[in-house]
Design an enzyme around this catalytic site. Structure first.
Site, short mmCIF file in Angstrom:
data_model
loop_
_atom_site.label_atom_id
_atom_site.label_comp_id
_atom_site.label_asym_id
_atom_site.label_seq_id
_atom_site.Cartn_x
_atom_site.Cartn_y
_atom_site.Cartn_z
N SER A 110 0.80 -1.23 0.00
CA SER A 110 0.00 0.00 0.00
C SER A 110 0.83 1.28 0.00
CB SER A 110 -0.94 0.01 1.21
OG SER A 110 -1.85 -1.04 1.14
N THR A 173 -1.38 4.73 3.18
CA THR A 173 -2.11 5.51 2.17
C THR A 173 -2.06 7.01 2.46
OG1 THR A 173 -3.55 3.68 1.55
CG2 THR A 173 -4.37 5.90 1.12
N GLU A 291 -9.24 7.19 17.49
CA GLU A 291 -8.75 5.95 18.10
C GLU A 291 -7.23 6.06 18.31
OE1 GLU A 291 -10.03 2.96 19.19
OE2 GLU A 291 -12.07 3.74 18.95
N ASP A 306 -17.21 6.70 18.12
CA ASP A 306 -16.52 6.63 16.83
C ASP A 306 -17.47 6.98 15.68
OD1 ASP A 306 -14.30 5.80 18.18
OD2 ASP A 306 -14.55 3.68 17.70
N HIS A 341 -6.84 -9.25 5.14
CA HIS A 341 -5.61 -9.82 5.71
C HIS A 341 -5.92 -10.80 6.84
CE1 HIS A 341 -2.45 -7.89 3.50
NE2 HIS A 341 -2.81 -6.65 3.85
N HIS A 454 -1.85 -9.72 -0.45
CA HIS A 454 -2.41 -8.94 -1.55
C HIS A 454 -2.47 -9.79 -2.82
CE1 HIS A 454 -0.84 -5.00 0.48
NE2 HIS A 454 -1.83 -5.58 1.15
#
Length: 524
Positions: A110, A173, A291, A306, A341, A454
Protein backbone atom coordinates in the site's frame (compact mmCIF):
# COMPACT_ATOMS: atom_id res chain seq x y z
CA UNK A 1 -14.88 -32.18 -16.11
CA UNK A 2 -17.98 -31.52 -13.99
CA UNK A 3 -19.85 -34.69 -13.07
CA UNK A 4 -23.50 -35.23 -14.22
CA UNK A 5 -24.53 -35.39 -10.56
CA UNK A 6 -23.04 -31.95 -9.95
CA UNK A 7 -24.72 -30.49 -13.02
CA UNK A 8 -28.06 -31.92 -11.88
CA UNK A 9 -27.61 -30.50 -8.38
CA UNK A 10 -26.71 -27.07 -9.69
CA UNK A 11 -29.53 -27.10 -12.20
CA UNK A 12 -32.06 -27.97 -9.52
CA UNK A 13 -30.81 -25.13 -7.29
CA UNK A 14 -30.96 -22.60 -10.12
CA UNK A 15 -34.40 -23.76 -11.26
CA UNK A 16 -35.76 -23.46 -7.76
CA UNK A 17 -34.14 -20.09 -7.07
CA UNK A 18 -36.33 -17.02 -7.03
CA UNK A 19 -36.30 -15.29 -10.41
CA UNK A 20 -38.07 -11.91 -10.29
CA UNK A 21 -41.17 -12.06 -12.48
CA UNK A 22 -40.17 -9.02 -14.55
CA UNK A 23 -36.88 -10.68 -15.51
CA UNK A 24 -38.76 -13.51 -17.25
CA UNK A 25 -39.93 -11.01 -19.86
CA UNK A 26 -37.31 -10.45 -22.62
CA UNK A 27 -38.52 -6.86 -23.01
CA UNK A 28 -37.28 -6.06 -19.50
CA UNK A 29 -33.70 -6.73 -20.59
CA UNK A 30 -34.12 -5.06 -23.99
CA UNK A 31 -35.54 -1.87 -22.51
CA UNK A 32 -32.85 -1.81 -19.82
CA UNK A 33 -30.14 -2.11 -22.47
CA UNK A 34 -31.69 0.62 -24.63
CA UNK A 35 -31.82 2.99 -21.67
CA UNK A 36 -28.17 2.23 -20.91
CA UNK A 37 -27.37 2.94 -24.57
CA UNK A 38 -29.11 6.33 -24.39
CA UNK A 39 -27.13 7.18 -21.27
CA UNK A 40 -23.91 6.20 -23.02
CA UNK A 41 -24.70 8.41 -26.03
CA UNK A 42 -25.14 11.40 -23.73
CA UNK A 43 -21.56 10.86 -22.56
CA UNK A 44 -20.35 11.92 -26.01
CA UNK A 45 -20.88 15.46 -24.74
CA UNK A 46 -17.73 15.45 -22.64
CA UNK A 47 -17.45 17.45 -19.44
CA UNK A 48 -14.33 19.55 -20.03
CA UNK A 49 -14.90 22.03 -17.20
CA UNK A 50 -12.15 22.86 -14.77
CA UNK A 51 -12.51 20.68 -11.68
CA UNK A 52 -12.75 23.19 -8.88
CA UNK A 53 -12.83 20.25 -6.47
CA UNK A 54 -11.27 16.79 -6.61
CA UNK A 55 -12.25 13.91 -4.33
CA UNK A 56 -10.30 10.67 -4.39
CA UNK A 57 -11.80 7.62 -2.71
CA UNK A 58 -9.27 4.85 -2.12
CA UNK A 59 -10.58 1.45 -1.11
CA UNK A 60 -7.49 -0.20 0.32
CA UNK A 61 -7.42 -3.76 -1.01
CA UNK A 62 -10.68 -3.27 -2.92
CA UNK A 63 -10.09 -5.54 -5.89
CA UNK A 64 -12.78 -6.27 -8.48
CA UNK A 65 -14.00 -9.38 -6.65
CA UNK A 66 -14.42 -7.26 -3.51
CA UNK A 67 -16.42 -4.67 -5.46
CA UNK A 68 -18.74 -7.35 -6.84
CA UNK A 69 -19.22 -9.04 -3.46
CA UNK A 70 -19.86 -5.65 -1.80
CA UNK A 71 -22.51 -4.90 -4.43
CA UNK A 72 -24.31 -8.14 -3.59
CA UNK A 73 -24.01 -7.47 0.14
CA UNK A 74 -25.41 -3.95 -0.26
CA UNK A 75 -28.45 -5.34 -2.02
CA UNK A 76 -28.95 -8.11 0.51
CA UNK A 77 -28.76 -5.59 3.36
CA UNK A 78 -31.78 -3.99 1.67
CA UNK A 79 -33.57 -7.35 1.46
CA UNK A 80 -32.95 -7.87 -2.24
CA UNK A 81 -31.21 -10.73 -4.01
CA UNK A 82 -28.20 -8.44 -4.43
CA UNK A 83 -26.74 -9.15 -7.85
CA UNK A 84 -28.84 -6.47 -9.59
CA UNK A 85 -27.89 -3.77 -7.05
CA UNK A 86 -25.85 -0.77 -8.09
CA UNK A 87 -23.10 0.60 -5.89
CA UNK A 88 -22.59 4.36 -5.99
CA UNK A 89 -19.33 3.75 -7.84
CA UNK A 90 -21.22 1.58 -10.37
CA UNK A 91 -23.09 4.72 -11.42
CA UNK A 92 -19.90 6.52 -12.47
CA UNK A 93 -19.79 6.86 -16.28
CA UNK A 94 -16.09 6.18 -16.85
CA UNK A 95 -14.16 3.09 -15.79
CA UNK A 96 -10.53 2.10 -16.32
CA UNK A 97 -8.06 -0.47 -15.05
CA UNK A 98 -4.92 0.38 -13.08
CA UNK A 99 -1.70 -1.65 -13.13
CA UNK A 100 -0.62 -1.83 -9.51
CA UNK A 101 2.90 -3.28 -9.47
CA UNK A 102 5.64 -1.47 -7.52
CA UNK A 103 9.01 -0.75 -9.11
CA UNK A 104 10.48 -3.71 -7.23
CA UNK A 105 7.38 -5.86 -6.65
CA UNK A 106 5.05 -7.77 -8.93
CA UNK A 107 2.44 -7.92 -6.15
CA UNK A 108 2.52 -4.50 -4.47
CA UNK A 109 2.05 -3.04 -1.02
CA UNK A 110 0.00 0.00 0.00
CA UNK A 111 2.96 2.37 0.39
CA UNK A 112 4.52 2.10 -3.06
CA UNK A 113 1.08 2.20 -4.65
CA UNK A 114 0.07 5.30 -2.64
CA UNK A 115 3.15 7.07 -3.93
CA UNK A 116 2.02 6.18 -7.46
CA UNK A 117 -1.61 7.35 -7.31
CA UNK A 118 -0.86 10.43 -5.17
CA UNK A 119 2.59 11.58 -6.33
CA UNK A 120 2.47 10.38 -9.93
CA UNK A 121 5.68 8.34 -9.62
CA UNK A 122 6.00 4.59 -9.15
CA UNK A 123 8.13 3.59 -6.18
CA UNK A 124 9.54 0.69 -4.19
CA UNK A 125 7.48 -1.44 -1.85
CA UNK A 126 7.31 -0.04 1.70
CA UNK A 127 8.34 3.52 0.85
CA UNK A 128 6.16 6.65 0.77
CA UNK A 129 6.60 9.98 -0.97
CA UNK A 130 9.97 9.07 -2.48
CA UNK A 131 11.16 7.80 -5.84
CA UNK A 132 12.48 4.32 -6.58
CA UNK A 133 15.98 5.60 -5.82
CA UNK A 134 15.09 5.29 -2.12
CA UNK A 135 15.58 1.84 -0.61
CA UNK A 136 13.24 0.67 2.12
CA UNK A 137 14.62 1.14 5.63
CA UNK A 138 17.65 3.13 4.48
CA UNK A 139 17.25 6.68 5.72
CA UNK A 140 20.35 7.91 3.90
CA UNK A 141 18.75 7.15 0.52
CA UNK A 142 15.87 9.57 1.14
CA UNK A 143 17.38 13.02 0.69
CA UNK A 144 17.09 14.32 -2.84
CA UNK A 145 14.62 11.61 -3.83
CA UNK A 146 11.48 13.15 -2.31
CA UNK A 147 8.43 13.49 -4.58
CA UNK A 148 5.42 15.69 -3.85
CA UNK A 149 1.75 14.73 -4.00
CA UNK A 150 -1.40 16.11 -5.54
CA UNK A 151 -2.41 17.24 -2.07
CA UNK A 152 0.59 19.56 -1.98
CA UNK A 153 -0.04 20.69 -5.57
CA UNK A 154 -3.61 21.62 -4.60
CA UNK A 155 -2.49 23.45 -1.47
CA UNK A 156 0.15 25.36 -3.42
CA UNK A 157 -2.65 26.46 -5.77
CA UNK A 158 -4.57 27.94 -2.83
CA UNK A 159 -7.11 25.16 -2.46
CA UNK A 160 -8.16 23.65 0.84
CA UNK A 161 -6.98 20.07 1.33
CA UNK A 162 -8.09 17.20 3.53
CA UNK A 163 -7.40 13.61 4.54
CA UNK A 164 -10.02 11.23 5.94
CA UNK A 165 -9.22 7.59 6.70
CA UNK A 166 -10.42 4.64 8.76
CA UNK A 167 -6.80 3.66 9.48
CA UNK A 168 -4.18 5.67 11.34
CA UNK A 169 -3.67 9.10 9.77
CA UNK A 170 0.02 8.18 9.50
CA UNK A 171 -0.65 4.83 7.79
CA UNK A 172 0.65 4.00 4.31
CA UNK A 173 -2.11 5.51 2.17
CA UNK A 174 -2.52 8.94 3.82
CA UNK A 175 1.19 9.33 4.56
CA UNK A 176 2.13 9.45 0.87
CA UNK A 177 0.09 12.65 0.64
CA UNK A 178 2.44 14.58 2.94
CA UNK A 179 5.45 12.49 4.07
CA UNK A 180 8.74 11.33 2.56
CA UNK A 181 9.85 8.18 4.32
CA UNK A 182 12.11 5.25 3.51
CA UNK A 183 9.85 3.05 5.62
CA UNK A 184 6.07 3.11 5.94
CA UNK A 185 6.32 1.66 9.47
CA UNK A 186 8.06 4.70 10.96
CA UNK A 187 4.78 5.90 12.52
CA UNK A 188 6.55 7.72 15.37
CA UNK A 189 10.18 7.93 16.46
CA UNK A 190 9.49 4.93 18.71
CA UNK A 191 9.25 2.70 15.62
CA UNK A 192 12.42 4.03 13.98
CA UNK A 193 15.87 2.41 14.19
CA UNK A 194 18.55 4.46 15.99
CA UNK A 195 20.56 4.76 12.80
CA UNK A 196 17.69 6.47 10.97
CA UNK A 197 17.23 8.91 13.85
CA UNK A 198 20.96 9.71 13.87
CA UNK A 199 20.88 10.34 10.14
CA UNK A 200 18.15 12.92 10.61
CA UNK A 201 15.06 11.17 9.26
CA UNK A 202 11.76 12.19 10.84
CA UNK A 203 8.89 9.91 11.71
CA UNK A 204 5.64 10.10 9.72
CA UNK A 205 3.50 11.63 12.50
CA UNK A 206 6.04 14.42 12.90
CA UNK A 207 6.00 15.02 9.15
CA UNK A 208 2.20 15.21 9.17
CA UNK A 209 2.36 18.23 11.43
CA UNK A 210 5.36 19.94 9.83
CA UNK A 211 5.68 19.18 6.11
CA UNK A 212 2.43 20.81 4.99
CA UNK A 213 1.42 22.93 7.95
CA UNK A 214 -1.97 24.04 6.63
CA UNK A 215 -3.78 20.80 5.79
CA UNK A 216 -7.34 21.91 6.43
CA UNK A 217 -8.89 18.63 7.59
CA UNK A 218 -7.24 15.53 9.06
CA UNK A 219 -9.46 12.74 10.40
CA UNK A 220 -8.89 9.10 11.31
CA UNK A 221 -7.11 7.10 13.97
CA UNK A 222 -3.55 7.23 15.29
CA UNK A 223 -3.82 9.27 18.50
CA UNK A 224 -1.06 7.44 20.36
CA UNK A 225 1.62 8.46 17.85
CA UNK A 226 1.00 12.12 18.63
CA UNK A 227 1.78 11.98 22.37
CA UNK A 228 4.81 11.38 24.62
CA UNK A 229 5.72 7.83 25.62
CA UNK A 230 3.29 6.31 28.14
CA UNK A 231 0.89 9.27 28.20
CA UNK A 232 -2.55 7.90 29.15
CA UNK A 233 -5.11 7.87 26.34
CA UNK A 234 -8.16 10.08 26.80
CA UNK A 235 -10.55 7.22 25.98
CA UNK A 236 -8.81 3.98 26.98
CA UNK A 237 -7.25 5.07 30.24
CA UNK A 238 -6.33 1.60 31.53
CA UNK A 239 -5.13 0.18 28.22
CA UNK A 240 -1.34 0.29 28.08
CA UNK A 241 -1.31 -0.34 24.31
CA UNK A 242 -3.27 2.88 23.82
CA UNK A 243 -0.68 5.06 25.54
CA UNK A 244 1.54 7.58 23.79
CA UNK A 245 4.57 6.29 21.91
CA UNK A 246 6.80 9.30 21.26
CA UNK A 247 10.37 9.15 22.56
CA UNK A 248 11.06 12.83 21.83
CA UNK A 249 8.42 13.93 24.37
CA UNK A 250 6.54 16.05 21.83
CA UNK A 251 2.82 16.66 22.00
CA UNK A 252 2.01 16.88 18.30
CA UNK A 253 -1.59 17.93 18.88
CA UNK A 254 -0.40 21.03 20.75
CA UNK A 255 2.19 21.63 18.03
CA UNK A 256 -0.58 21.33 15.39
CA UNK A 257 -2.56 24.03 17.19
CA UNK A 258 0.46 26.30 17.65
CA UNK A 259 1.33 26.22 13.95
CA UNK A 260 -2.05 27.68 12.92
CA UNK A 261 -2.51 31.44 12.49
CA UNK A 262 -3.85 33.11 15.62
CA UNK A 263 -6.83 34.58 13.74
CA UNK A 264 -7.93 31.13 12.51
CA UNK A 265 -10.03 28.66 14.48
CA UNK A 266 -8.27 25.28 14.77
CA UNK A 267 -10.38 22.56 16.42
CA UNK A 268 -9.15 19.22 17.78
CA UNK A 269 -11.73 16.51 18.52
CA UNK A 270 -11.54 12.86 19.51
CA UNK A 271 -15.13 11.55 19.57
CA UNK A 272 -18.25 11.28 17.42
CA UNK A 273 -20.34 13.65 19.53
CA UNK A 274 -17.86 16.49 19.06
CA UNK A 275 -17.77 15.80 15.32
CA UNK A 276 -21.54 15.79 14.81
CA UNK A 277 -22.12 18.89 16.93
CA UNK A 278 -19.36 20.83 15.20
CA UNK A 279 -20.40 23.86 13.13
CA UNK A 280 -18.30 23.70 9.93
CA UNK A 281 -18.85 27.40 9.29
CA UNK A 282 -16.88 28.29 12.41
CA UNK A 283 -13.92 25.94 11.84
CA UNK A 284 -10.88 26.78 9.72
CA UNK A 285 -8.78 23.72 10.58
CA UNK A 286 -9.98 20.37 11.92
CA UNK A 287 -7.98 17.54 13.46
CA UNK A 288 -10.00 14.49 14.51
CA UNK A 289 -8.21 11.49 16.03
CA UNK A 290 -10.83 8.98 17.10
CA UNK A 291 -8.75 5.95 18.10
CA UNK A 292 -5.21 5.32 19.44
CA UNK A 293 -4.50 3.12 16.41
CA UNK A 294 -6.73 2.24 13.47
CA UNK A 295 -10.42 2.99 13.77
CA UNK A 296 -12.76 0.15 14.66
CA UNK A 297 -14.33 -1.99 11.97
CA UNK A 298 -17.73 -0.64 10.92
CA UNK A 299 -19.42 -3.75 12.33
CA UNK A 300 -17.70 -3.20 15.70
CA UNK A 301 -17.96 0.59 15.81
CA UNK A 302 -19.05 2.27 19.04
CA UNK A 303 -21.78 4.65 17.85
CA UNK A 304 -21.22 6.89 20.87
CA UNK A 305 -17.51 7.55 20.39
CA UNK A 306 -16.52 6.63 16.83
CA UNK A 307 -17.94 8.30 13.70
CA UNK A 308 -18.55 6.36 10.51
CA UNK A 309 -16.57 7.08 7.36
CA UNK A 310 -19.59 8.73 5.74
CA UNK A 311 -20.04 11.02 8.75
CA UNK A 312 -16.39 12.09 8.61
CA UNK A 313 -16.61 12.70 4.87
CA UNK A 314 -19.69 14.89 5.20
CA UNK A 315 -18.09 17.15 7.82
CA UNK A 316 -14.83 17.27 5.86
CA UNK A 317 -16.58 18.45 2.69
CA UNK A 318 -18.61 21.06 4.55
CA UNK A 319 -15.41 22.52 6.01
CA UNK A 320 -13.40 22.31 2.78
CA UNK A 321 -16.00 23.72 0.39
CA UNK A 322 -15.93 27.11 2.09
CA UNK A 323 -12.80 27.92 0.06
CA UNK A 324 -13.87 29.69 -3.16
CA UNK A 325 -10.84 28.21 -4.93
CA UNK A 326 -12.03 24.68 -4.22
CA UNK A 327 -10.49 21.68 -2.51
CA UNK A 328 -8.77 18.31 -2.77
CA UNK A 329 -9.92 15.52 -0.46
CA UNK A 330 -8.37 12.08 -0.03
CA UNK A 331 -10.73 9.52 1.53
CA UNK A 332 -9.50 6.05 2.43
CA UNK A 333 -11.63 3.05 3.28
CA UNK A 334 -8.54 1.52 4.79
CA UNK A 335 -9.91 -1.37 6.77
CA UNK A 336 -11.22 -3.27 3.76
CA UNK A 337 -7.61 -4.35 3.49
CA UNK A 338 -7.33 -5.31 7.16
CA UNK A 339 -10.45 -7.46 7.02
CA UNK A 340 -9.03 -9.40 4.08
CA UNK A 341 -5.61 -9.82 5.71
CA UNK A 342 -7.34 -11.38 8.69
CA UNK A 343 -9.44 -13.62 6.45
CA UNK A 344 -12.57 -11.91 7.78
CA UNK A 345 -14.51 -11.33 4.59
CA UNK A 346 -17.61 -10.09 6.41
CA UNK A 347 -15.64 -7.29 8.04
CA UNK A 348 -13.95 -6.38 4.75
CA UNK A 349 -17.18 -6.27 2.75
CA UNK A 350 -19.06 -4.19 5.31
CA UNK A 351 -16.15 -1.72 5.20
CA UNK A 352 -16.55 -1.55 1.41
CA UNK A 353 -20.31 -0.95 1.69
CA UNK A 354 -19.68 1.87 4.17
CA UNK A 355 -17.18 3.47 1.81
CA UNK A 356 -19.77 3.29 -0.94
CA UNK A 357 -22.20 5.04 1.40
CA UNK A 358 -19.60 7.80 1.84
CA UNK A 359 -19.23 8.08 -1.94
CA UNK A 360 -22.96 8.67 -2.22
CA UNK A 361 -22.91 11.30 0.50
CA UNK A 362 -20.04 13.13 -1.21
CA UNK A 363 -22.06 13.12 -4.43
CA UNK A 364 -25.01 14.72 -2.62
CA UNK A 365 -22.79 17.52 -1.32
CA UNK A 366 -21.01 18.37 -4.59
CA UNK A 367 -21.80 18.97 -8.25
CA UNK A 368 -20.80 17.02 -11.36
CA UNK A 369 -20.18 20.35 -13.05
CA UNK A 370 -17.19 21.31 -10.93
CA UNK A 371 -16.14 18.21 -8.94
CA UNK A 372 -14.06 15.35 -10.26
CA UNK A 373 -14.54 12.21 -8.18
CA UNK A 374 -12.25 9.21 -8.62
CA UNK A 375 -12.75 5.86 -6.87
CA UNK A 376 -10.07 3.20 -7.04
CA UNK A 377 -7.98 0.72 -5.06
CA UNK A 378 -4.29 0.45 -4.38
CA UNK A 379 -4.21 -3.32 -4.92
CA UNK A 380 -6.36 -6.43 -4.74
CA UNK A 381 -6.41 -9.50 -2.46
CA UNK A 382 -6.48 -13.24 -3.03
CA UNK A 383 -10.21 -13.13 -2.24
CA UNK A 384 -12.76 -14.86 -4.42
CA UNK A 385 -16.30 -16.19 -4.42
CA UNK A 386 -17.81 -18.88 -6.60
CA UNK A 387 -19.15 -22.41 -6.40
CA UNK A 388 -22.14 -22.04 -8.77
CA UNK A 389 -24.23 -20.33 -6.09
CA UNK A 390 -27.87 -19.63 -7.08
CA UNK A 391 -29.33 -16.17 -7.50
CA UNK A 392 -29.85 -14.49 -4.14
CA UNK A 393 -27.57 -16.86 -2.25
CA UNK A 394 -26.21 -15.14 0.86
CA UNK A 395 -22.82 -13.73 -0.07
CA UNK A 396 -21.55 -15.33 3.13
CA UNK A 397 -23.40 -18.59 2.52
CA UNK A 398 -22.53 -22.09 1.33
CA UNK A 399 -22.09 -23.27 -2.23
CA UNK A 400 -25.04 -25.45 -3.35
CA UNK A 401 -23.03 -28.68 -3.38
CA UNK A 402 -20.34 -30.48 -1.45
CA UNK A 403 -16.83 -31.06 -2.69
CA UNK A 404 -16.62 -34.05 -5.02
CA UNK A 405 -13.24 -34.84 -3.43
CA UNK A 406 -13.64 -34.69 0.34
CA UNK A 407 -17.48 -34.70 0.38
CA UNK A 408 -17.62 -31.64 2.66
CA UNK A 409 -19.53 -28.38 2.12
CA UNK A 410 -17.72 -25.11 1.42
CA UNK A 411 -18.56 -21.43 1.50
CA UNK A 412 -18.83 -19.41 -1.67
CA UNK A 413 -16.18 -17.01 -0.31
CA UNK A 414 -12.65 -18.42 -0.16
CA UNK A 415 -9.08 -17.10 0.00
CA UNK A 416 -6.02 -18.28 -1.90
CA UNK A 417 -4.01 -18.09 1.31
CA UNK A 418 -4.42 -16.86 4.87
CA UNK A 419 -5.38 -17.75 8.43
CA UNK A 420 -8.55 -19.63 7.44
CA UNK A 421 -6.63 -22.80 6.55
CA UNK A 422 -7.81 -25.38 9.10
CA UNK A 423 -7.29 -29.12 9.32
CA UNK A 424 -9.38 -31.18 11.73
CA UNK A 425 -8.54 -34.87 12.16
CA UNK A 426 -6.23 -34.74 9.18
CA UNK A 427 -8.96 -33.37 6.89
CA UNK A 428 -10.36 -30.01 5.81
CA UNK A 429 -12.63 -28.55 8.46
CA UNK A 430 -16.34 -29.16 7.95
CA UNK A 431 -17.73 -25.62 7.74
CA UNK A 432 -21.25 -26.79 8.54
CA UNK A 433 -19.98 -27.39 12.09
CA UNK A 434 -18.99 -23.73 12.61
CA UNK A 435 -20.77 -20.37 12.45
CA UNK A 436 -19.61 -19.25 9.01
CA UNK A 437 -21.95 -16.20 9.19
CA UNK A 438 -20.14 -14.79 12.24
CA UNK A 439 -18.66 -11.31 11.84
CA UNK A 440 -15.17 -12.64 12.55
CA UNK A 441 -15.41 -15.96 10.72
CA UNK A 442 -12.17 -16.62 8.83
CA UNK A 443 -12.99 -18.03 5.42
CA UNK A 444 -11.12 -21.14 4.37
CA UNK A 445 -7.90 -20.70 2.45
CA UNK A 446 -5.78 -22.96 0.25
CA UNK A 447 -2.44 -22.12 1.86
CA UNK A 448 -1.86 -21.49 5.60
CA UNK A 449 -0.53 -18.01 6.42
CA UNK A 450 -0.91 -15.88 9.53
CA UNK A 451 -1.95 -12.99 7.28
CA UNK A 452 -3.58 -13.30 3.88
CA UNK A 453 -1.69 -11.56 1.06
CA UNK A 454 -2.41 -8.94 -1.55
CA UNK A 455 -3.33 -9.93 -5.09
CA UNK A 456 -1.44 -8.73 -8.14
CA UNK A 457 -4.20 -8.22 -10.71
CA UNK A 458 -5.31 -4.85 -12.06
CA UNK A 459 -7.86 -2.86 -10.07
CA UNK A 460 -10.77 -0.73 -11.27
CA UNK A 461 -10.80 3.07 -11.50
CA UNK A 462 -14.23 4.76 -11.52
CA UNK A 463 -14.53 8.44 -12.45
CA UNK A 464 -17.17 11.15 -12.84
CA UNK A 465 -17.09 14.91 -13.30
CA UNK A 466 -14.76 17.22 -15.23
CA UNK A 467 -12.24 15.38 -17.43
CA UNK A 468 -13.32 12.00 -16.05
CA UNK A 469 -13.14 10.63 -19.61
CA UNK A 470 -9.34 10.81 -19.41
CA UNK A 471 -9.49 7.73 -17.18
CA UNK A 472 -10.13 5.00 -19.73
CA UNK A 473 -8.55 1.75 -20.86
CA UNK A 474 -5.63 0.24 -18.97
CA UNK A 475 -3.24 2.66 -17.25
CA UNK A 476 -0.17 2.64 -15.10
CA UNK A 477 -1.28 3.55 -11.58
CA UNK A 478 0.89 6.67 -11.48
CA UNK A 479 -1.18 8.17 -14.33
CA UNK A 480 -4.12 8.85 -11.99
CA UNK A 481 -2.86 11.99 -10.14
CA UNK A 482 -1.70 13.49 -13.43
CA UNK A 483 -5.31 13.31 -14.67
CA UNK A 484 -6.66 14.81 -11.44
CA UNK A 485 -4.13 17.63 -11.61
CA UNK A 486 -4.83 18.30 -15.30
CA UNK A 487 -8.56 18.43 -14.62
CA UNK A 488 -8.18 20.90 -11.75
CA UNK A 489 -5.46 23.05 -13.34
CA UNK A 490 -2.87 22.45 -10.65
CA UNK A 491 0.63 21.00 -10.73
CA UNK A 492 3.06 21.31 -13.61
CA UNK A 493 0.87 20.79 -16.72
CA UNK A 494 -1.05 24.06 -16.98
CA UNK A 495 -0.81 25.00 -20.68
CA UNK A 496 -4.48 24.20 -21.27
CA UNK A 497 -5.50 26.45 -18.37
CA UNK A 498 -3.91 29.70 -19.52
CA UNK A 499 -7.20 31.31 -20.48
CA UNK A 500 -9.65 29.29 -18.44
CA UNK A 501 -13.13 30.67 -18.93
CA UNK A 502 -15.33 31.99 -16.19
CA UNK A 503 -17.72 29.11 -16.92
CA UNK A 504 -15.12 26.70 -15.72
CA UNK A 505 -13.98 25.20 -19.02
CA UNK A 506 -10.24 25.29 -19.69
CA UNK A 507 -9.39 27.11 -22.87
CA UNK A 508 -7.80 25.08 -25.65
CA UNK A 509 -4.04 24.78 -25.61
CA UNK A 510 -1.76 26.50 -28.17
CA UNK A 511 -1.82 23.52 -30.56
CA UNK A 512 -5.62 23.44 -30.70
CA UNK A 513 -5.74 27.20 -31.22
CA UNK A 514 -3.30 26.89 -34.13
CA UNK A 515 -5.35 24.12 -35.73
CA UNK A 516 -8.51 26.19 -35.37
CA UNK A 517 -6.80 29.17 -36.99
CA UNK A 518 -5.60 27.06 -39.94
CA UNK A 519 -9.09 25.66 -40.41
CA UNK A 520 -10.56 29.16 -40.40
CA UNK A 521 -8.02 30.34 -43.00
CA UNK A 522 -8.77 27.37 -45.25
CA UNK A 523 -12.50 28.13 -45.13
CA UNK A 524 -12.12 31.78 -46.10
Amino acid sequence: MISPFLVLAIGTCLTNSLVPEKEKDPNYWREQAQQTLKNALVLQNLNTNVAKNVIMFLGDGMGVSTVTAARILKGQLHHRTGEETRLEMDKFPFVALSKTYNTNAQVPDSAGTATAYLCGVKANEGTVGVSAATERGRCNTTQGNEVTSILRWARDAGKSVGIVTTTRVNHATPSAAYAHSADRDWYSDNEMPPEALRQGCKDIAYQLMHNIKDITVIMGGGRKYMYPKNKTDVEYQVDEKARGTRLDGLDLVDIWKSLKPKYKHARYIWNRTDLLTLDPSTVDYLLGLFEPGDMQYELNRNNMTDPSLSEMVEVAIRVLKKNPKGFFLLVEGGRIDHGHHEGKAKQALHEAVEMDRAIGRAGDLTSLEDTLTVVTADHSHVFTFGGYTPRGNSIFGLAPMVSDTDKKPFTAILYGNGPGYKVVGGERENVSMVDYAHNNYQAQSAVPLRHETHGGEDVAVFAKGPMAHLLHGVHEQNYIPHVMAYASCIGANLDHCTWASAAGSPAPGPLLLLLALLLFISLV
